[in-house]
Design a protein around this motif. Structure first.
Motif, PDB file in Angstrom:
ATOM      1  N   SER A  36      19.722  75.782  19.606  1.00 18.57           N
ATOM      2  CA  SER A  36      20.550  76.278  20.710  1.00 18.57           C
ATOM      3  C   SER A  36      21.862  75.521  20.825  1.00 18.57           C
ATOM      4  O   SER A  36      22.892  76.097  21.166  1.00 18.57           O
ATOM      5  N   THR A  37      21.816  74.232  20.558  1.00 17.08           N
ATOM      6  CA  THR A  37      23.035  73.430  20.625  1.00 17.08           C
ATOM      7  C   THR A  37      24.006  73.846  19.529  1.00 17.08           C
ATOM      8  O   THR A  37      25.210  74.004  19.776  1.00 17.08           O
ATOM      9  N   SER A  40      25.569  77.135  20.500  1.00 18.61           N
ATOM     10  CA  SER A  40      26.581  76.952  21.538  1.00 18.61           C
ATOM     11  C   SER A  40      27.887  76.429  20.943  1.00 18.61           C
ATOM     12  O   SER A  40      28.976  76.908  21.286  1.00 18.61           O
ATOM     13  N   TYR A  43      29.648  79.191  19.060  1.00 18.03           N
ATOM     14  CA  TYR A  43      30.345  80.070  19.993  1.00 18.03           C
ATOM     15  C   TYR A  43      31.690  79.444  20.380  1.00 18.03           C
ATOM     16  O   TYR A  43      32.716  80.125  20.408  1.00 18.03           O
ATOM     17  N   ASP A  44      31.689  78.149  20.681  1.00 20.50           N
ATOM     18  CA  ASP A  44      32.934  77.459  21.053  1.00 20.50           C
ATOM     19  C   ASP A  44      33.956  77.490  19.923  1.00 20.50           C
ATOM     20  O   ASP A  44      35.162  77.553  20.180  1.00 20.50           O
ATOM     21  N   GLU A 173      28.164  74.032  28.975  1.00 24.40           N
ATOM     22  CA  GLU A 173      27.307  75.077  28.405  1.00 24.40           C
ATOM     23  C   GLU A 173      26.321  74.573  27.354  1.00 24.40           C
ATOM     24  O   GLU A 173      25.565  75.363  26.799  1.00 24.40           O
TER      25      GLU A 173
END
Length: 183
Positions: A36-37, A40, A43-44, A173
């Motif tokens: 998940s990290t 994330s 996505y960034d 996030e």
């Protein structure tokens, strides 16, 4: 190791197995927090650098002296070109590793020394268990001259890249481990 013995091998549960073309077998622990990290951060990179930015994840990068790495996330120069099947460390602007149960010492110590030694401009350690990101800049022969700790939940962290672009990591996030997940 032959293909037959690989097919019969049992690998530890919760690990991803990578087979390098150089004959190496790498076992990487896979956890929900780790995955998940990385998602994330990816996505960034899209938000900060665009959809077509060169940002491989878990892809081998060639380093000298057979010290190849498959970092959790790398940001490459826009003009980076593969040499053969891989990019080289000279293409890298930022490497990020996400701490997992078995990788803490490697991520904090070994990788900091290695990436600094090879002049990787920015090394980012993201630790979901400590709820912090450690930003290393100013590479030296044995690590980095500057290290700053940024806590989760403190907003957006702009990270200038050597090519003039800026990667923005959203510290609000990044996922935290669930209470019973342990390290």
């Amino acid at each position: 190791m032959s293909l037959d013995s690989i097919a019969r091998a049992t690998f530890p549960e919760g690990h991803v197995v990578f087979f390098g073309i150089d004959g190496k077998i790498i076992l990487t622990p896979q956890s929900y927090e780790h995955s998940s990290t990385i998602k994330s951060m990816q996505y960034d990179t899209v938000v900060s650098l665009g959809r077509h930015a060169k940002t491989p994840s878990d892809v081998y990068i060639d380093f000298p002296a057979d010290e190849n790495s498959a970092p959790d996330l790398a940001i490459l120069r826009e003009d980076a070109r593969r040499e053969g099947k891989r990019h080289t460390f000279e293409d890298v602007l930022l490497i990020s590793e996400v701490v997992s149960v078995s990788s803490a010492r490697k991520d904090y110590d070994d990788c900091t020394a290695k990436y600094g030694r090879y002049g990787i401009p920015v090394y980012l350690i993201v630790d979901p268990y400590a709820a912090e990101a450690v930003l290393h800049t100013e590479p030296t022969g044995n690590g980095y001259g500057t290290s700053r700790v940024h806590s989760y939940g403190t907003g957006k962290l702009p990270i200038p890249l050597a090519d003039g672009r800026t990667f923005v990591l959203d510290l609000d996030e990044l996922p935290l481990p669930e209470a019973d997940s342990g390290r």
